[in-house]
Scaffold this motif. Sequence first.
Motif, mmCIF file in Angstrom:
data_model
loop_
_atom_site.group_PDB
_atom_site.id
_atom_site.type_symbol
_atom_site.label_atom_id
_atom_site.label_comp_id
_atom_site.label_asym_id
_atom_site.label_seq_id
_atom_site.Cartn_x
_atom_site.Cartn_y
_atom_site.Cartn_z
ATOM 1 N N THR A 74 0.273 5.390 0.720
ATOM 2 C CA THR A 74 -0.662 6.390 1.235
ATOM 3 C C THR A 74 0.012 7.749 1.206
ATOM 4 O O THR A 74 1.082 7.935 1.792
ATOM 5 C CB THR A 74 -1.094 6.053 2.679
ATOM 6 N N ARG A 91 0.840 -1.204 0.000
ATOM 7 C CA ARG A 91 0.000 0.000 0.000
ATOM 8 C C ARG A 91 0.872 1.250 0.000
ATOM 9 O O ARG A 91 1.923 1.296 0.648
ATOM 10 C CB ARG A 91 -0.922 -0.012 1.224
ATOM 11 N N THR A 107 -1.127 11.589 2.012
ATOM 12 C CA THR A 107 -2.162 12.507 2.487
ATOM 13 C C THR A 107 -1.623 13.889 2.815
ATOM 14 O O THR A 107 -2.414 14.829 2.986
ATOM 15 C CB THR A 107 -2.857 11.929 3.735
ATOM 16 N N TYR A 148 -3.636 5.169 -2.103
ATOM 17 C CA TYR A 148 -4.556 6.166 -1.540
ATOM 18 C C TYR A 148 -3.851 7.517 -1.548
ATOM 19 O O TYR A 148 -2.846 7.718 -0.860
ATOM 20 C CB TYR A 148 -4.962 5.793 -0.116
#
Length: 529
Positions: A101, A99, A103, A126
């Motif tokens: 990520t 994964r 942000t 993400y």
Amino acid sequence: QGQCRQEDRTVAALPSPPPLQRAPGRHRFASFAVLAFCRGNCVRAGVRRRGERRMGSLYPRGWGGRLRECVLCLLLGTVLGIGSLAAACPSSCRCSSARITCTQPGIVAFPVLPSAAEMKNITEIYIANQPNLSGINERDMEPYTGLRNLTLVNCGLTYISRQGFLNNPRLQYINLANNRFSSLSWKPFRYLELTHLILTENPFLCSCGIAWIQLWQENNLATLEVQNLTCRGENDWRIILPDMRIPDCELPKASVNITDVTLIEGGEVTIECTAVGHPIPTMDWQEHILYSTYQSAETSRPPVILKLNNVSGDDNGQQLICTAENIVGESKVVVNLTVLFPPRIILLGEAILDHRWCIPFSVTGNPPPKIQWYHNNYPLNETNFILTQIHQENISEQHGCLHLDNPTHLNNGNYTLYIYNDMGQDKGTVYAHFMHHPPGPGNEAITDPGFYDIYDQYVDIFGVNSDNSTAIGPPNVTEKTMEDGIAVYVVVGVAALACTGLILMLIILKFGKHSKFGMKGRQRHIVEW
């Protein structure tokens, strides 16, 4: 002693260093070095501990403290290994083995990891709060071939390349909510099997460019039907997407002058494909691997023509696909091609012994050919012990065996495969040798496996030997019979000699025993007298 053994088992059970992801040189070297050092120290400590216990001495420091040091050392190496992967991530992202990520604002392009192997293993990305990330091109997603879930929310996306997801066939979930799309093409998603496509909170303009979203909602695709999507029309009015009406915006519909083509091998055919729709669709015949000679019109405007010349039987069963597409979507029409051609023997191999004997063959033809076998030029009557079985069959080909169950010398000879249909015929011959001719008069059937032979003769599809060797006849059984007789005489002689020696030994032992006791008896009698 029990405590010592328990401590030794504890050392042996210490975990090995976990596999580390690739990372820049210093971090990767440091993590491996620390783990190797810790592992070596813990093992050496265990060995030293065992030695000192055997000598009855006490370890200067408590074993509990030494064990804690070993575990902490290993944990430090593991943390460094995980940190090495984190060091490979962009500064605004966090990375694990599967994964990514991101942000924290700060990225302007799609994240890239140091190696292709790491990106291939990523299954979820993400990304949020990236106002400077404006689009996705065909190279951004290319390394992430294992990606399944993609989330890009609250970013500055305004476009996606038409081949943006071409290398992500496993992608099923895409969330593009709260971006800056005023229009979005259907082409990036054409090769995906999406379960979710989330497009809420985007400033779409009411245009033909998003009419495909309206069609997907009507067909309940990718959960778009449950999303409250709107667009801005004239005077900046908000219109819910199902109520949008755009003139001259229509999904294309393709059609052909013939949908099923049947012709004889060597023939020719011309197929015309046309389409209606607004805007005017572009058209093309999908690329096919054809053995036949073909020509396709260079124009992309309807109609488009496909001409096949000298059609090959190898193209039987092909599907020719004509595609029409415009900004609203695409339409396809399929033409089924059937080619009639005479049968051909693709393979006729030598006999193979498996559970049963098998003469393998492969044939092709349309209509499917009928099969007849001949043994030494006489029709072979098939039974439960000699029969033809087809093991695999496709559109034009049949692959099977002539099975023979326990064949004898009577089954040796030439086997001719004869196939025929309404278009023609073909035949081939192969020689099969299953068993030597048995010794003695008559032609009695013998199933002793010792009589079976397998000859390494290759026969081509027409049954012609590839070498110039002469046929191998039955072996000379007279010499073998004489050798067997001599061997029997030798065995009988050895057995007779052994029996004679055994009898003589028993006689000697018996008489020697009586003589010995007699002497002892006389000596004892003389002393008493």
